[in-house]
Design a protein around this motif. Structure first.
Motif, short mmCIF file in Angstrom:
data_model
loop_
_atom_site.label_atom_id
_atom_site.label_comp_id
_atom_site.label_asym_id
_atom_site.label_seq_id
_atom_site.Cartn_x
_atom_site.Cartn_y
_atom_site.Cartn_z
N PHE A 1 -50.02 5.02 11.80
CA PHE A 1 -49.21 6.21 12.14
C PHE A 1 -47.88 6.33 11.91
O PHE A 1 -47.47 7.17 11.66
N GLU A 2 -47.26 5.41 12.21
CA GLU A 2 -45.69 5.36 12.80
C GLU A 2 -45.17 5.37 11.53
O GLU A 2 -43.64 6.31 11.11
N ASP B 1 -49.31 13.72 18.58
CA ASP B 1 -49.66 13.06 19.62
C ASP B 1 -50.56 11.22 19.12
O ASP B 1 -51.92 11.04 18.64
N ALA B 2 -49.59 10.74 19.16
CA ALA B 2 -49.46 9.27 19.23
C ALA B 2 -50.53 8.77 19.79
O ALA B 2 -50.84 7.50 19.63
N SER B 3 -51.27 9.38 20.83
CA SER B 3 -52.20 8.53 21.48
C SER B 3 -53.13 8.75 20.73
O SER B 3 -54.57 8.13 20.98
N GLN B 4 -53.85 9.71 19.74
CA GLN B 4 -54.71 9.57 18.98
C GLN B 4 -55.14 8.67 18.07
O GLN B 4 -56.41 8.32 18.27
N ARG C 1 -55.64 8.59 12.26
CA ARG C 1 -56.35 7.34 12.39
C ARG C 1 -57.59 7.71 12.02
O ARG C 1 -58.39 8.83 12.90
N PRO C 2 -58.41 7.29 10.50
CA PRO C 2 -60.05 7.60 10.87
C PRO C 2 -60.35 7.76 12.25
O PRO C 2 -60.85 6.77 12.77
N TYR C 3 -61.43 8.99 11.97
CA TYR C 3 -62.24 9.25 13.72
C TYR C 3 -63.15 8.11 13.92
O TYR C 3 -63.21 7.00 15.68
N ASP C 4 -63.50 6.93 12.61
CA ASP C 4 -64.60 6.32 13.22
C ASP C 4 -64.42 4.78 13.76
O ASP C 4 -65.20 3.82 13.30
N GLY C 5 -63.25 4.71 13.47
CA GLY C 5 -62.30 3.79 14.33
C GLY C 5 -62.16 2.49 13.06
O GLY C 5 -62.18 1.53 13.18
N GLN C 6 -62.97 3.15 11.59
CA GLN C 6 -62.88 2.08 10.67
C GLN C 6 -61.38 1.82 9.78
O GLN C 6 -60.88 2.89 10.35
N PRO C 7 -60.76 0.52 8.19
CA PRO C 7 -59.53 1.31 8.22
C PRO C 7 -60.00 2.24 7.41
O PRO C 7 -60.54 2.63 6.73
#
Length: 131
Positions: A12-13, A34-37, A56-62
């Protein structure tokens, strides 16, 4: 036609460091970050939509860029296309086609193509005749 476009990232950064200067060149204002998301969005003007979002993808996958997918931003002048392409490359982007006319699309099409640091393909296009 569109409510929003979401482009994934695994860093993200790094993505933020790429998109902030690019959006500035294009004159697209930040709506939130919102860097926390993590996620960030820029909005159209004068209307608040469509939004352009990164995160970042919502499902947490790469994140994995799609083949044949591209987001194209509108520029009202050709010099903005040139500056956006240079800005993208200066901030970690990779050239996929330098700025120039593409008469195969239409007589006044002027565009540049590049990938962001995550490999997402982007374009900046001007449809106006040269000034």
């Amino acid at each position: 036609m569109f409510s929003h476009i979401f482009v994934g990232t695994h860093d993200f950064e790094r993505a933020l460091a790429f998109y902030r200067p690019l959006m500035q060149v294009l004159g697209i204002e930040a709506r939130f970050c919102d860097a926390s998301q993590p996620w960030a969005g820029w909005q159209s003007s004068p209307d608040p939509r469509p939004l352009f979002l990164i995160g970042r993808p919502y499902d947490g996958q790469p994140h994995a860029p799609g083949n044949g997918q591209m987001t194209a931003f509108l520029a009202h002048r050709r010099d903005v296309v040139d500056r956006a392409h240079a800005t993208a490359l200066a901030h970690g982007g990779r050239c996929e086609g330098p700025p120039g006319p593409r008469p195969q699309y239409h007589a006044h099409y002027y565009g540049a193509y590049f990938r962001d640091p995550d490999g997402n393909k982007l374009c900046v296009a001007c449809h106006a005749p040269p000034t």
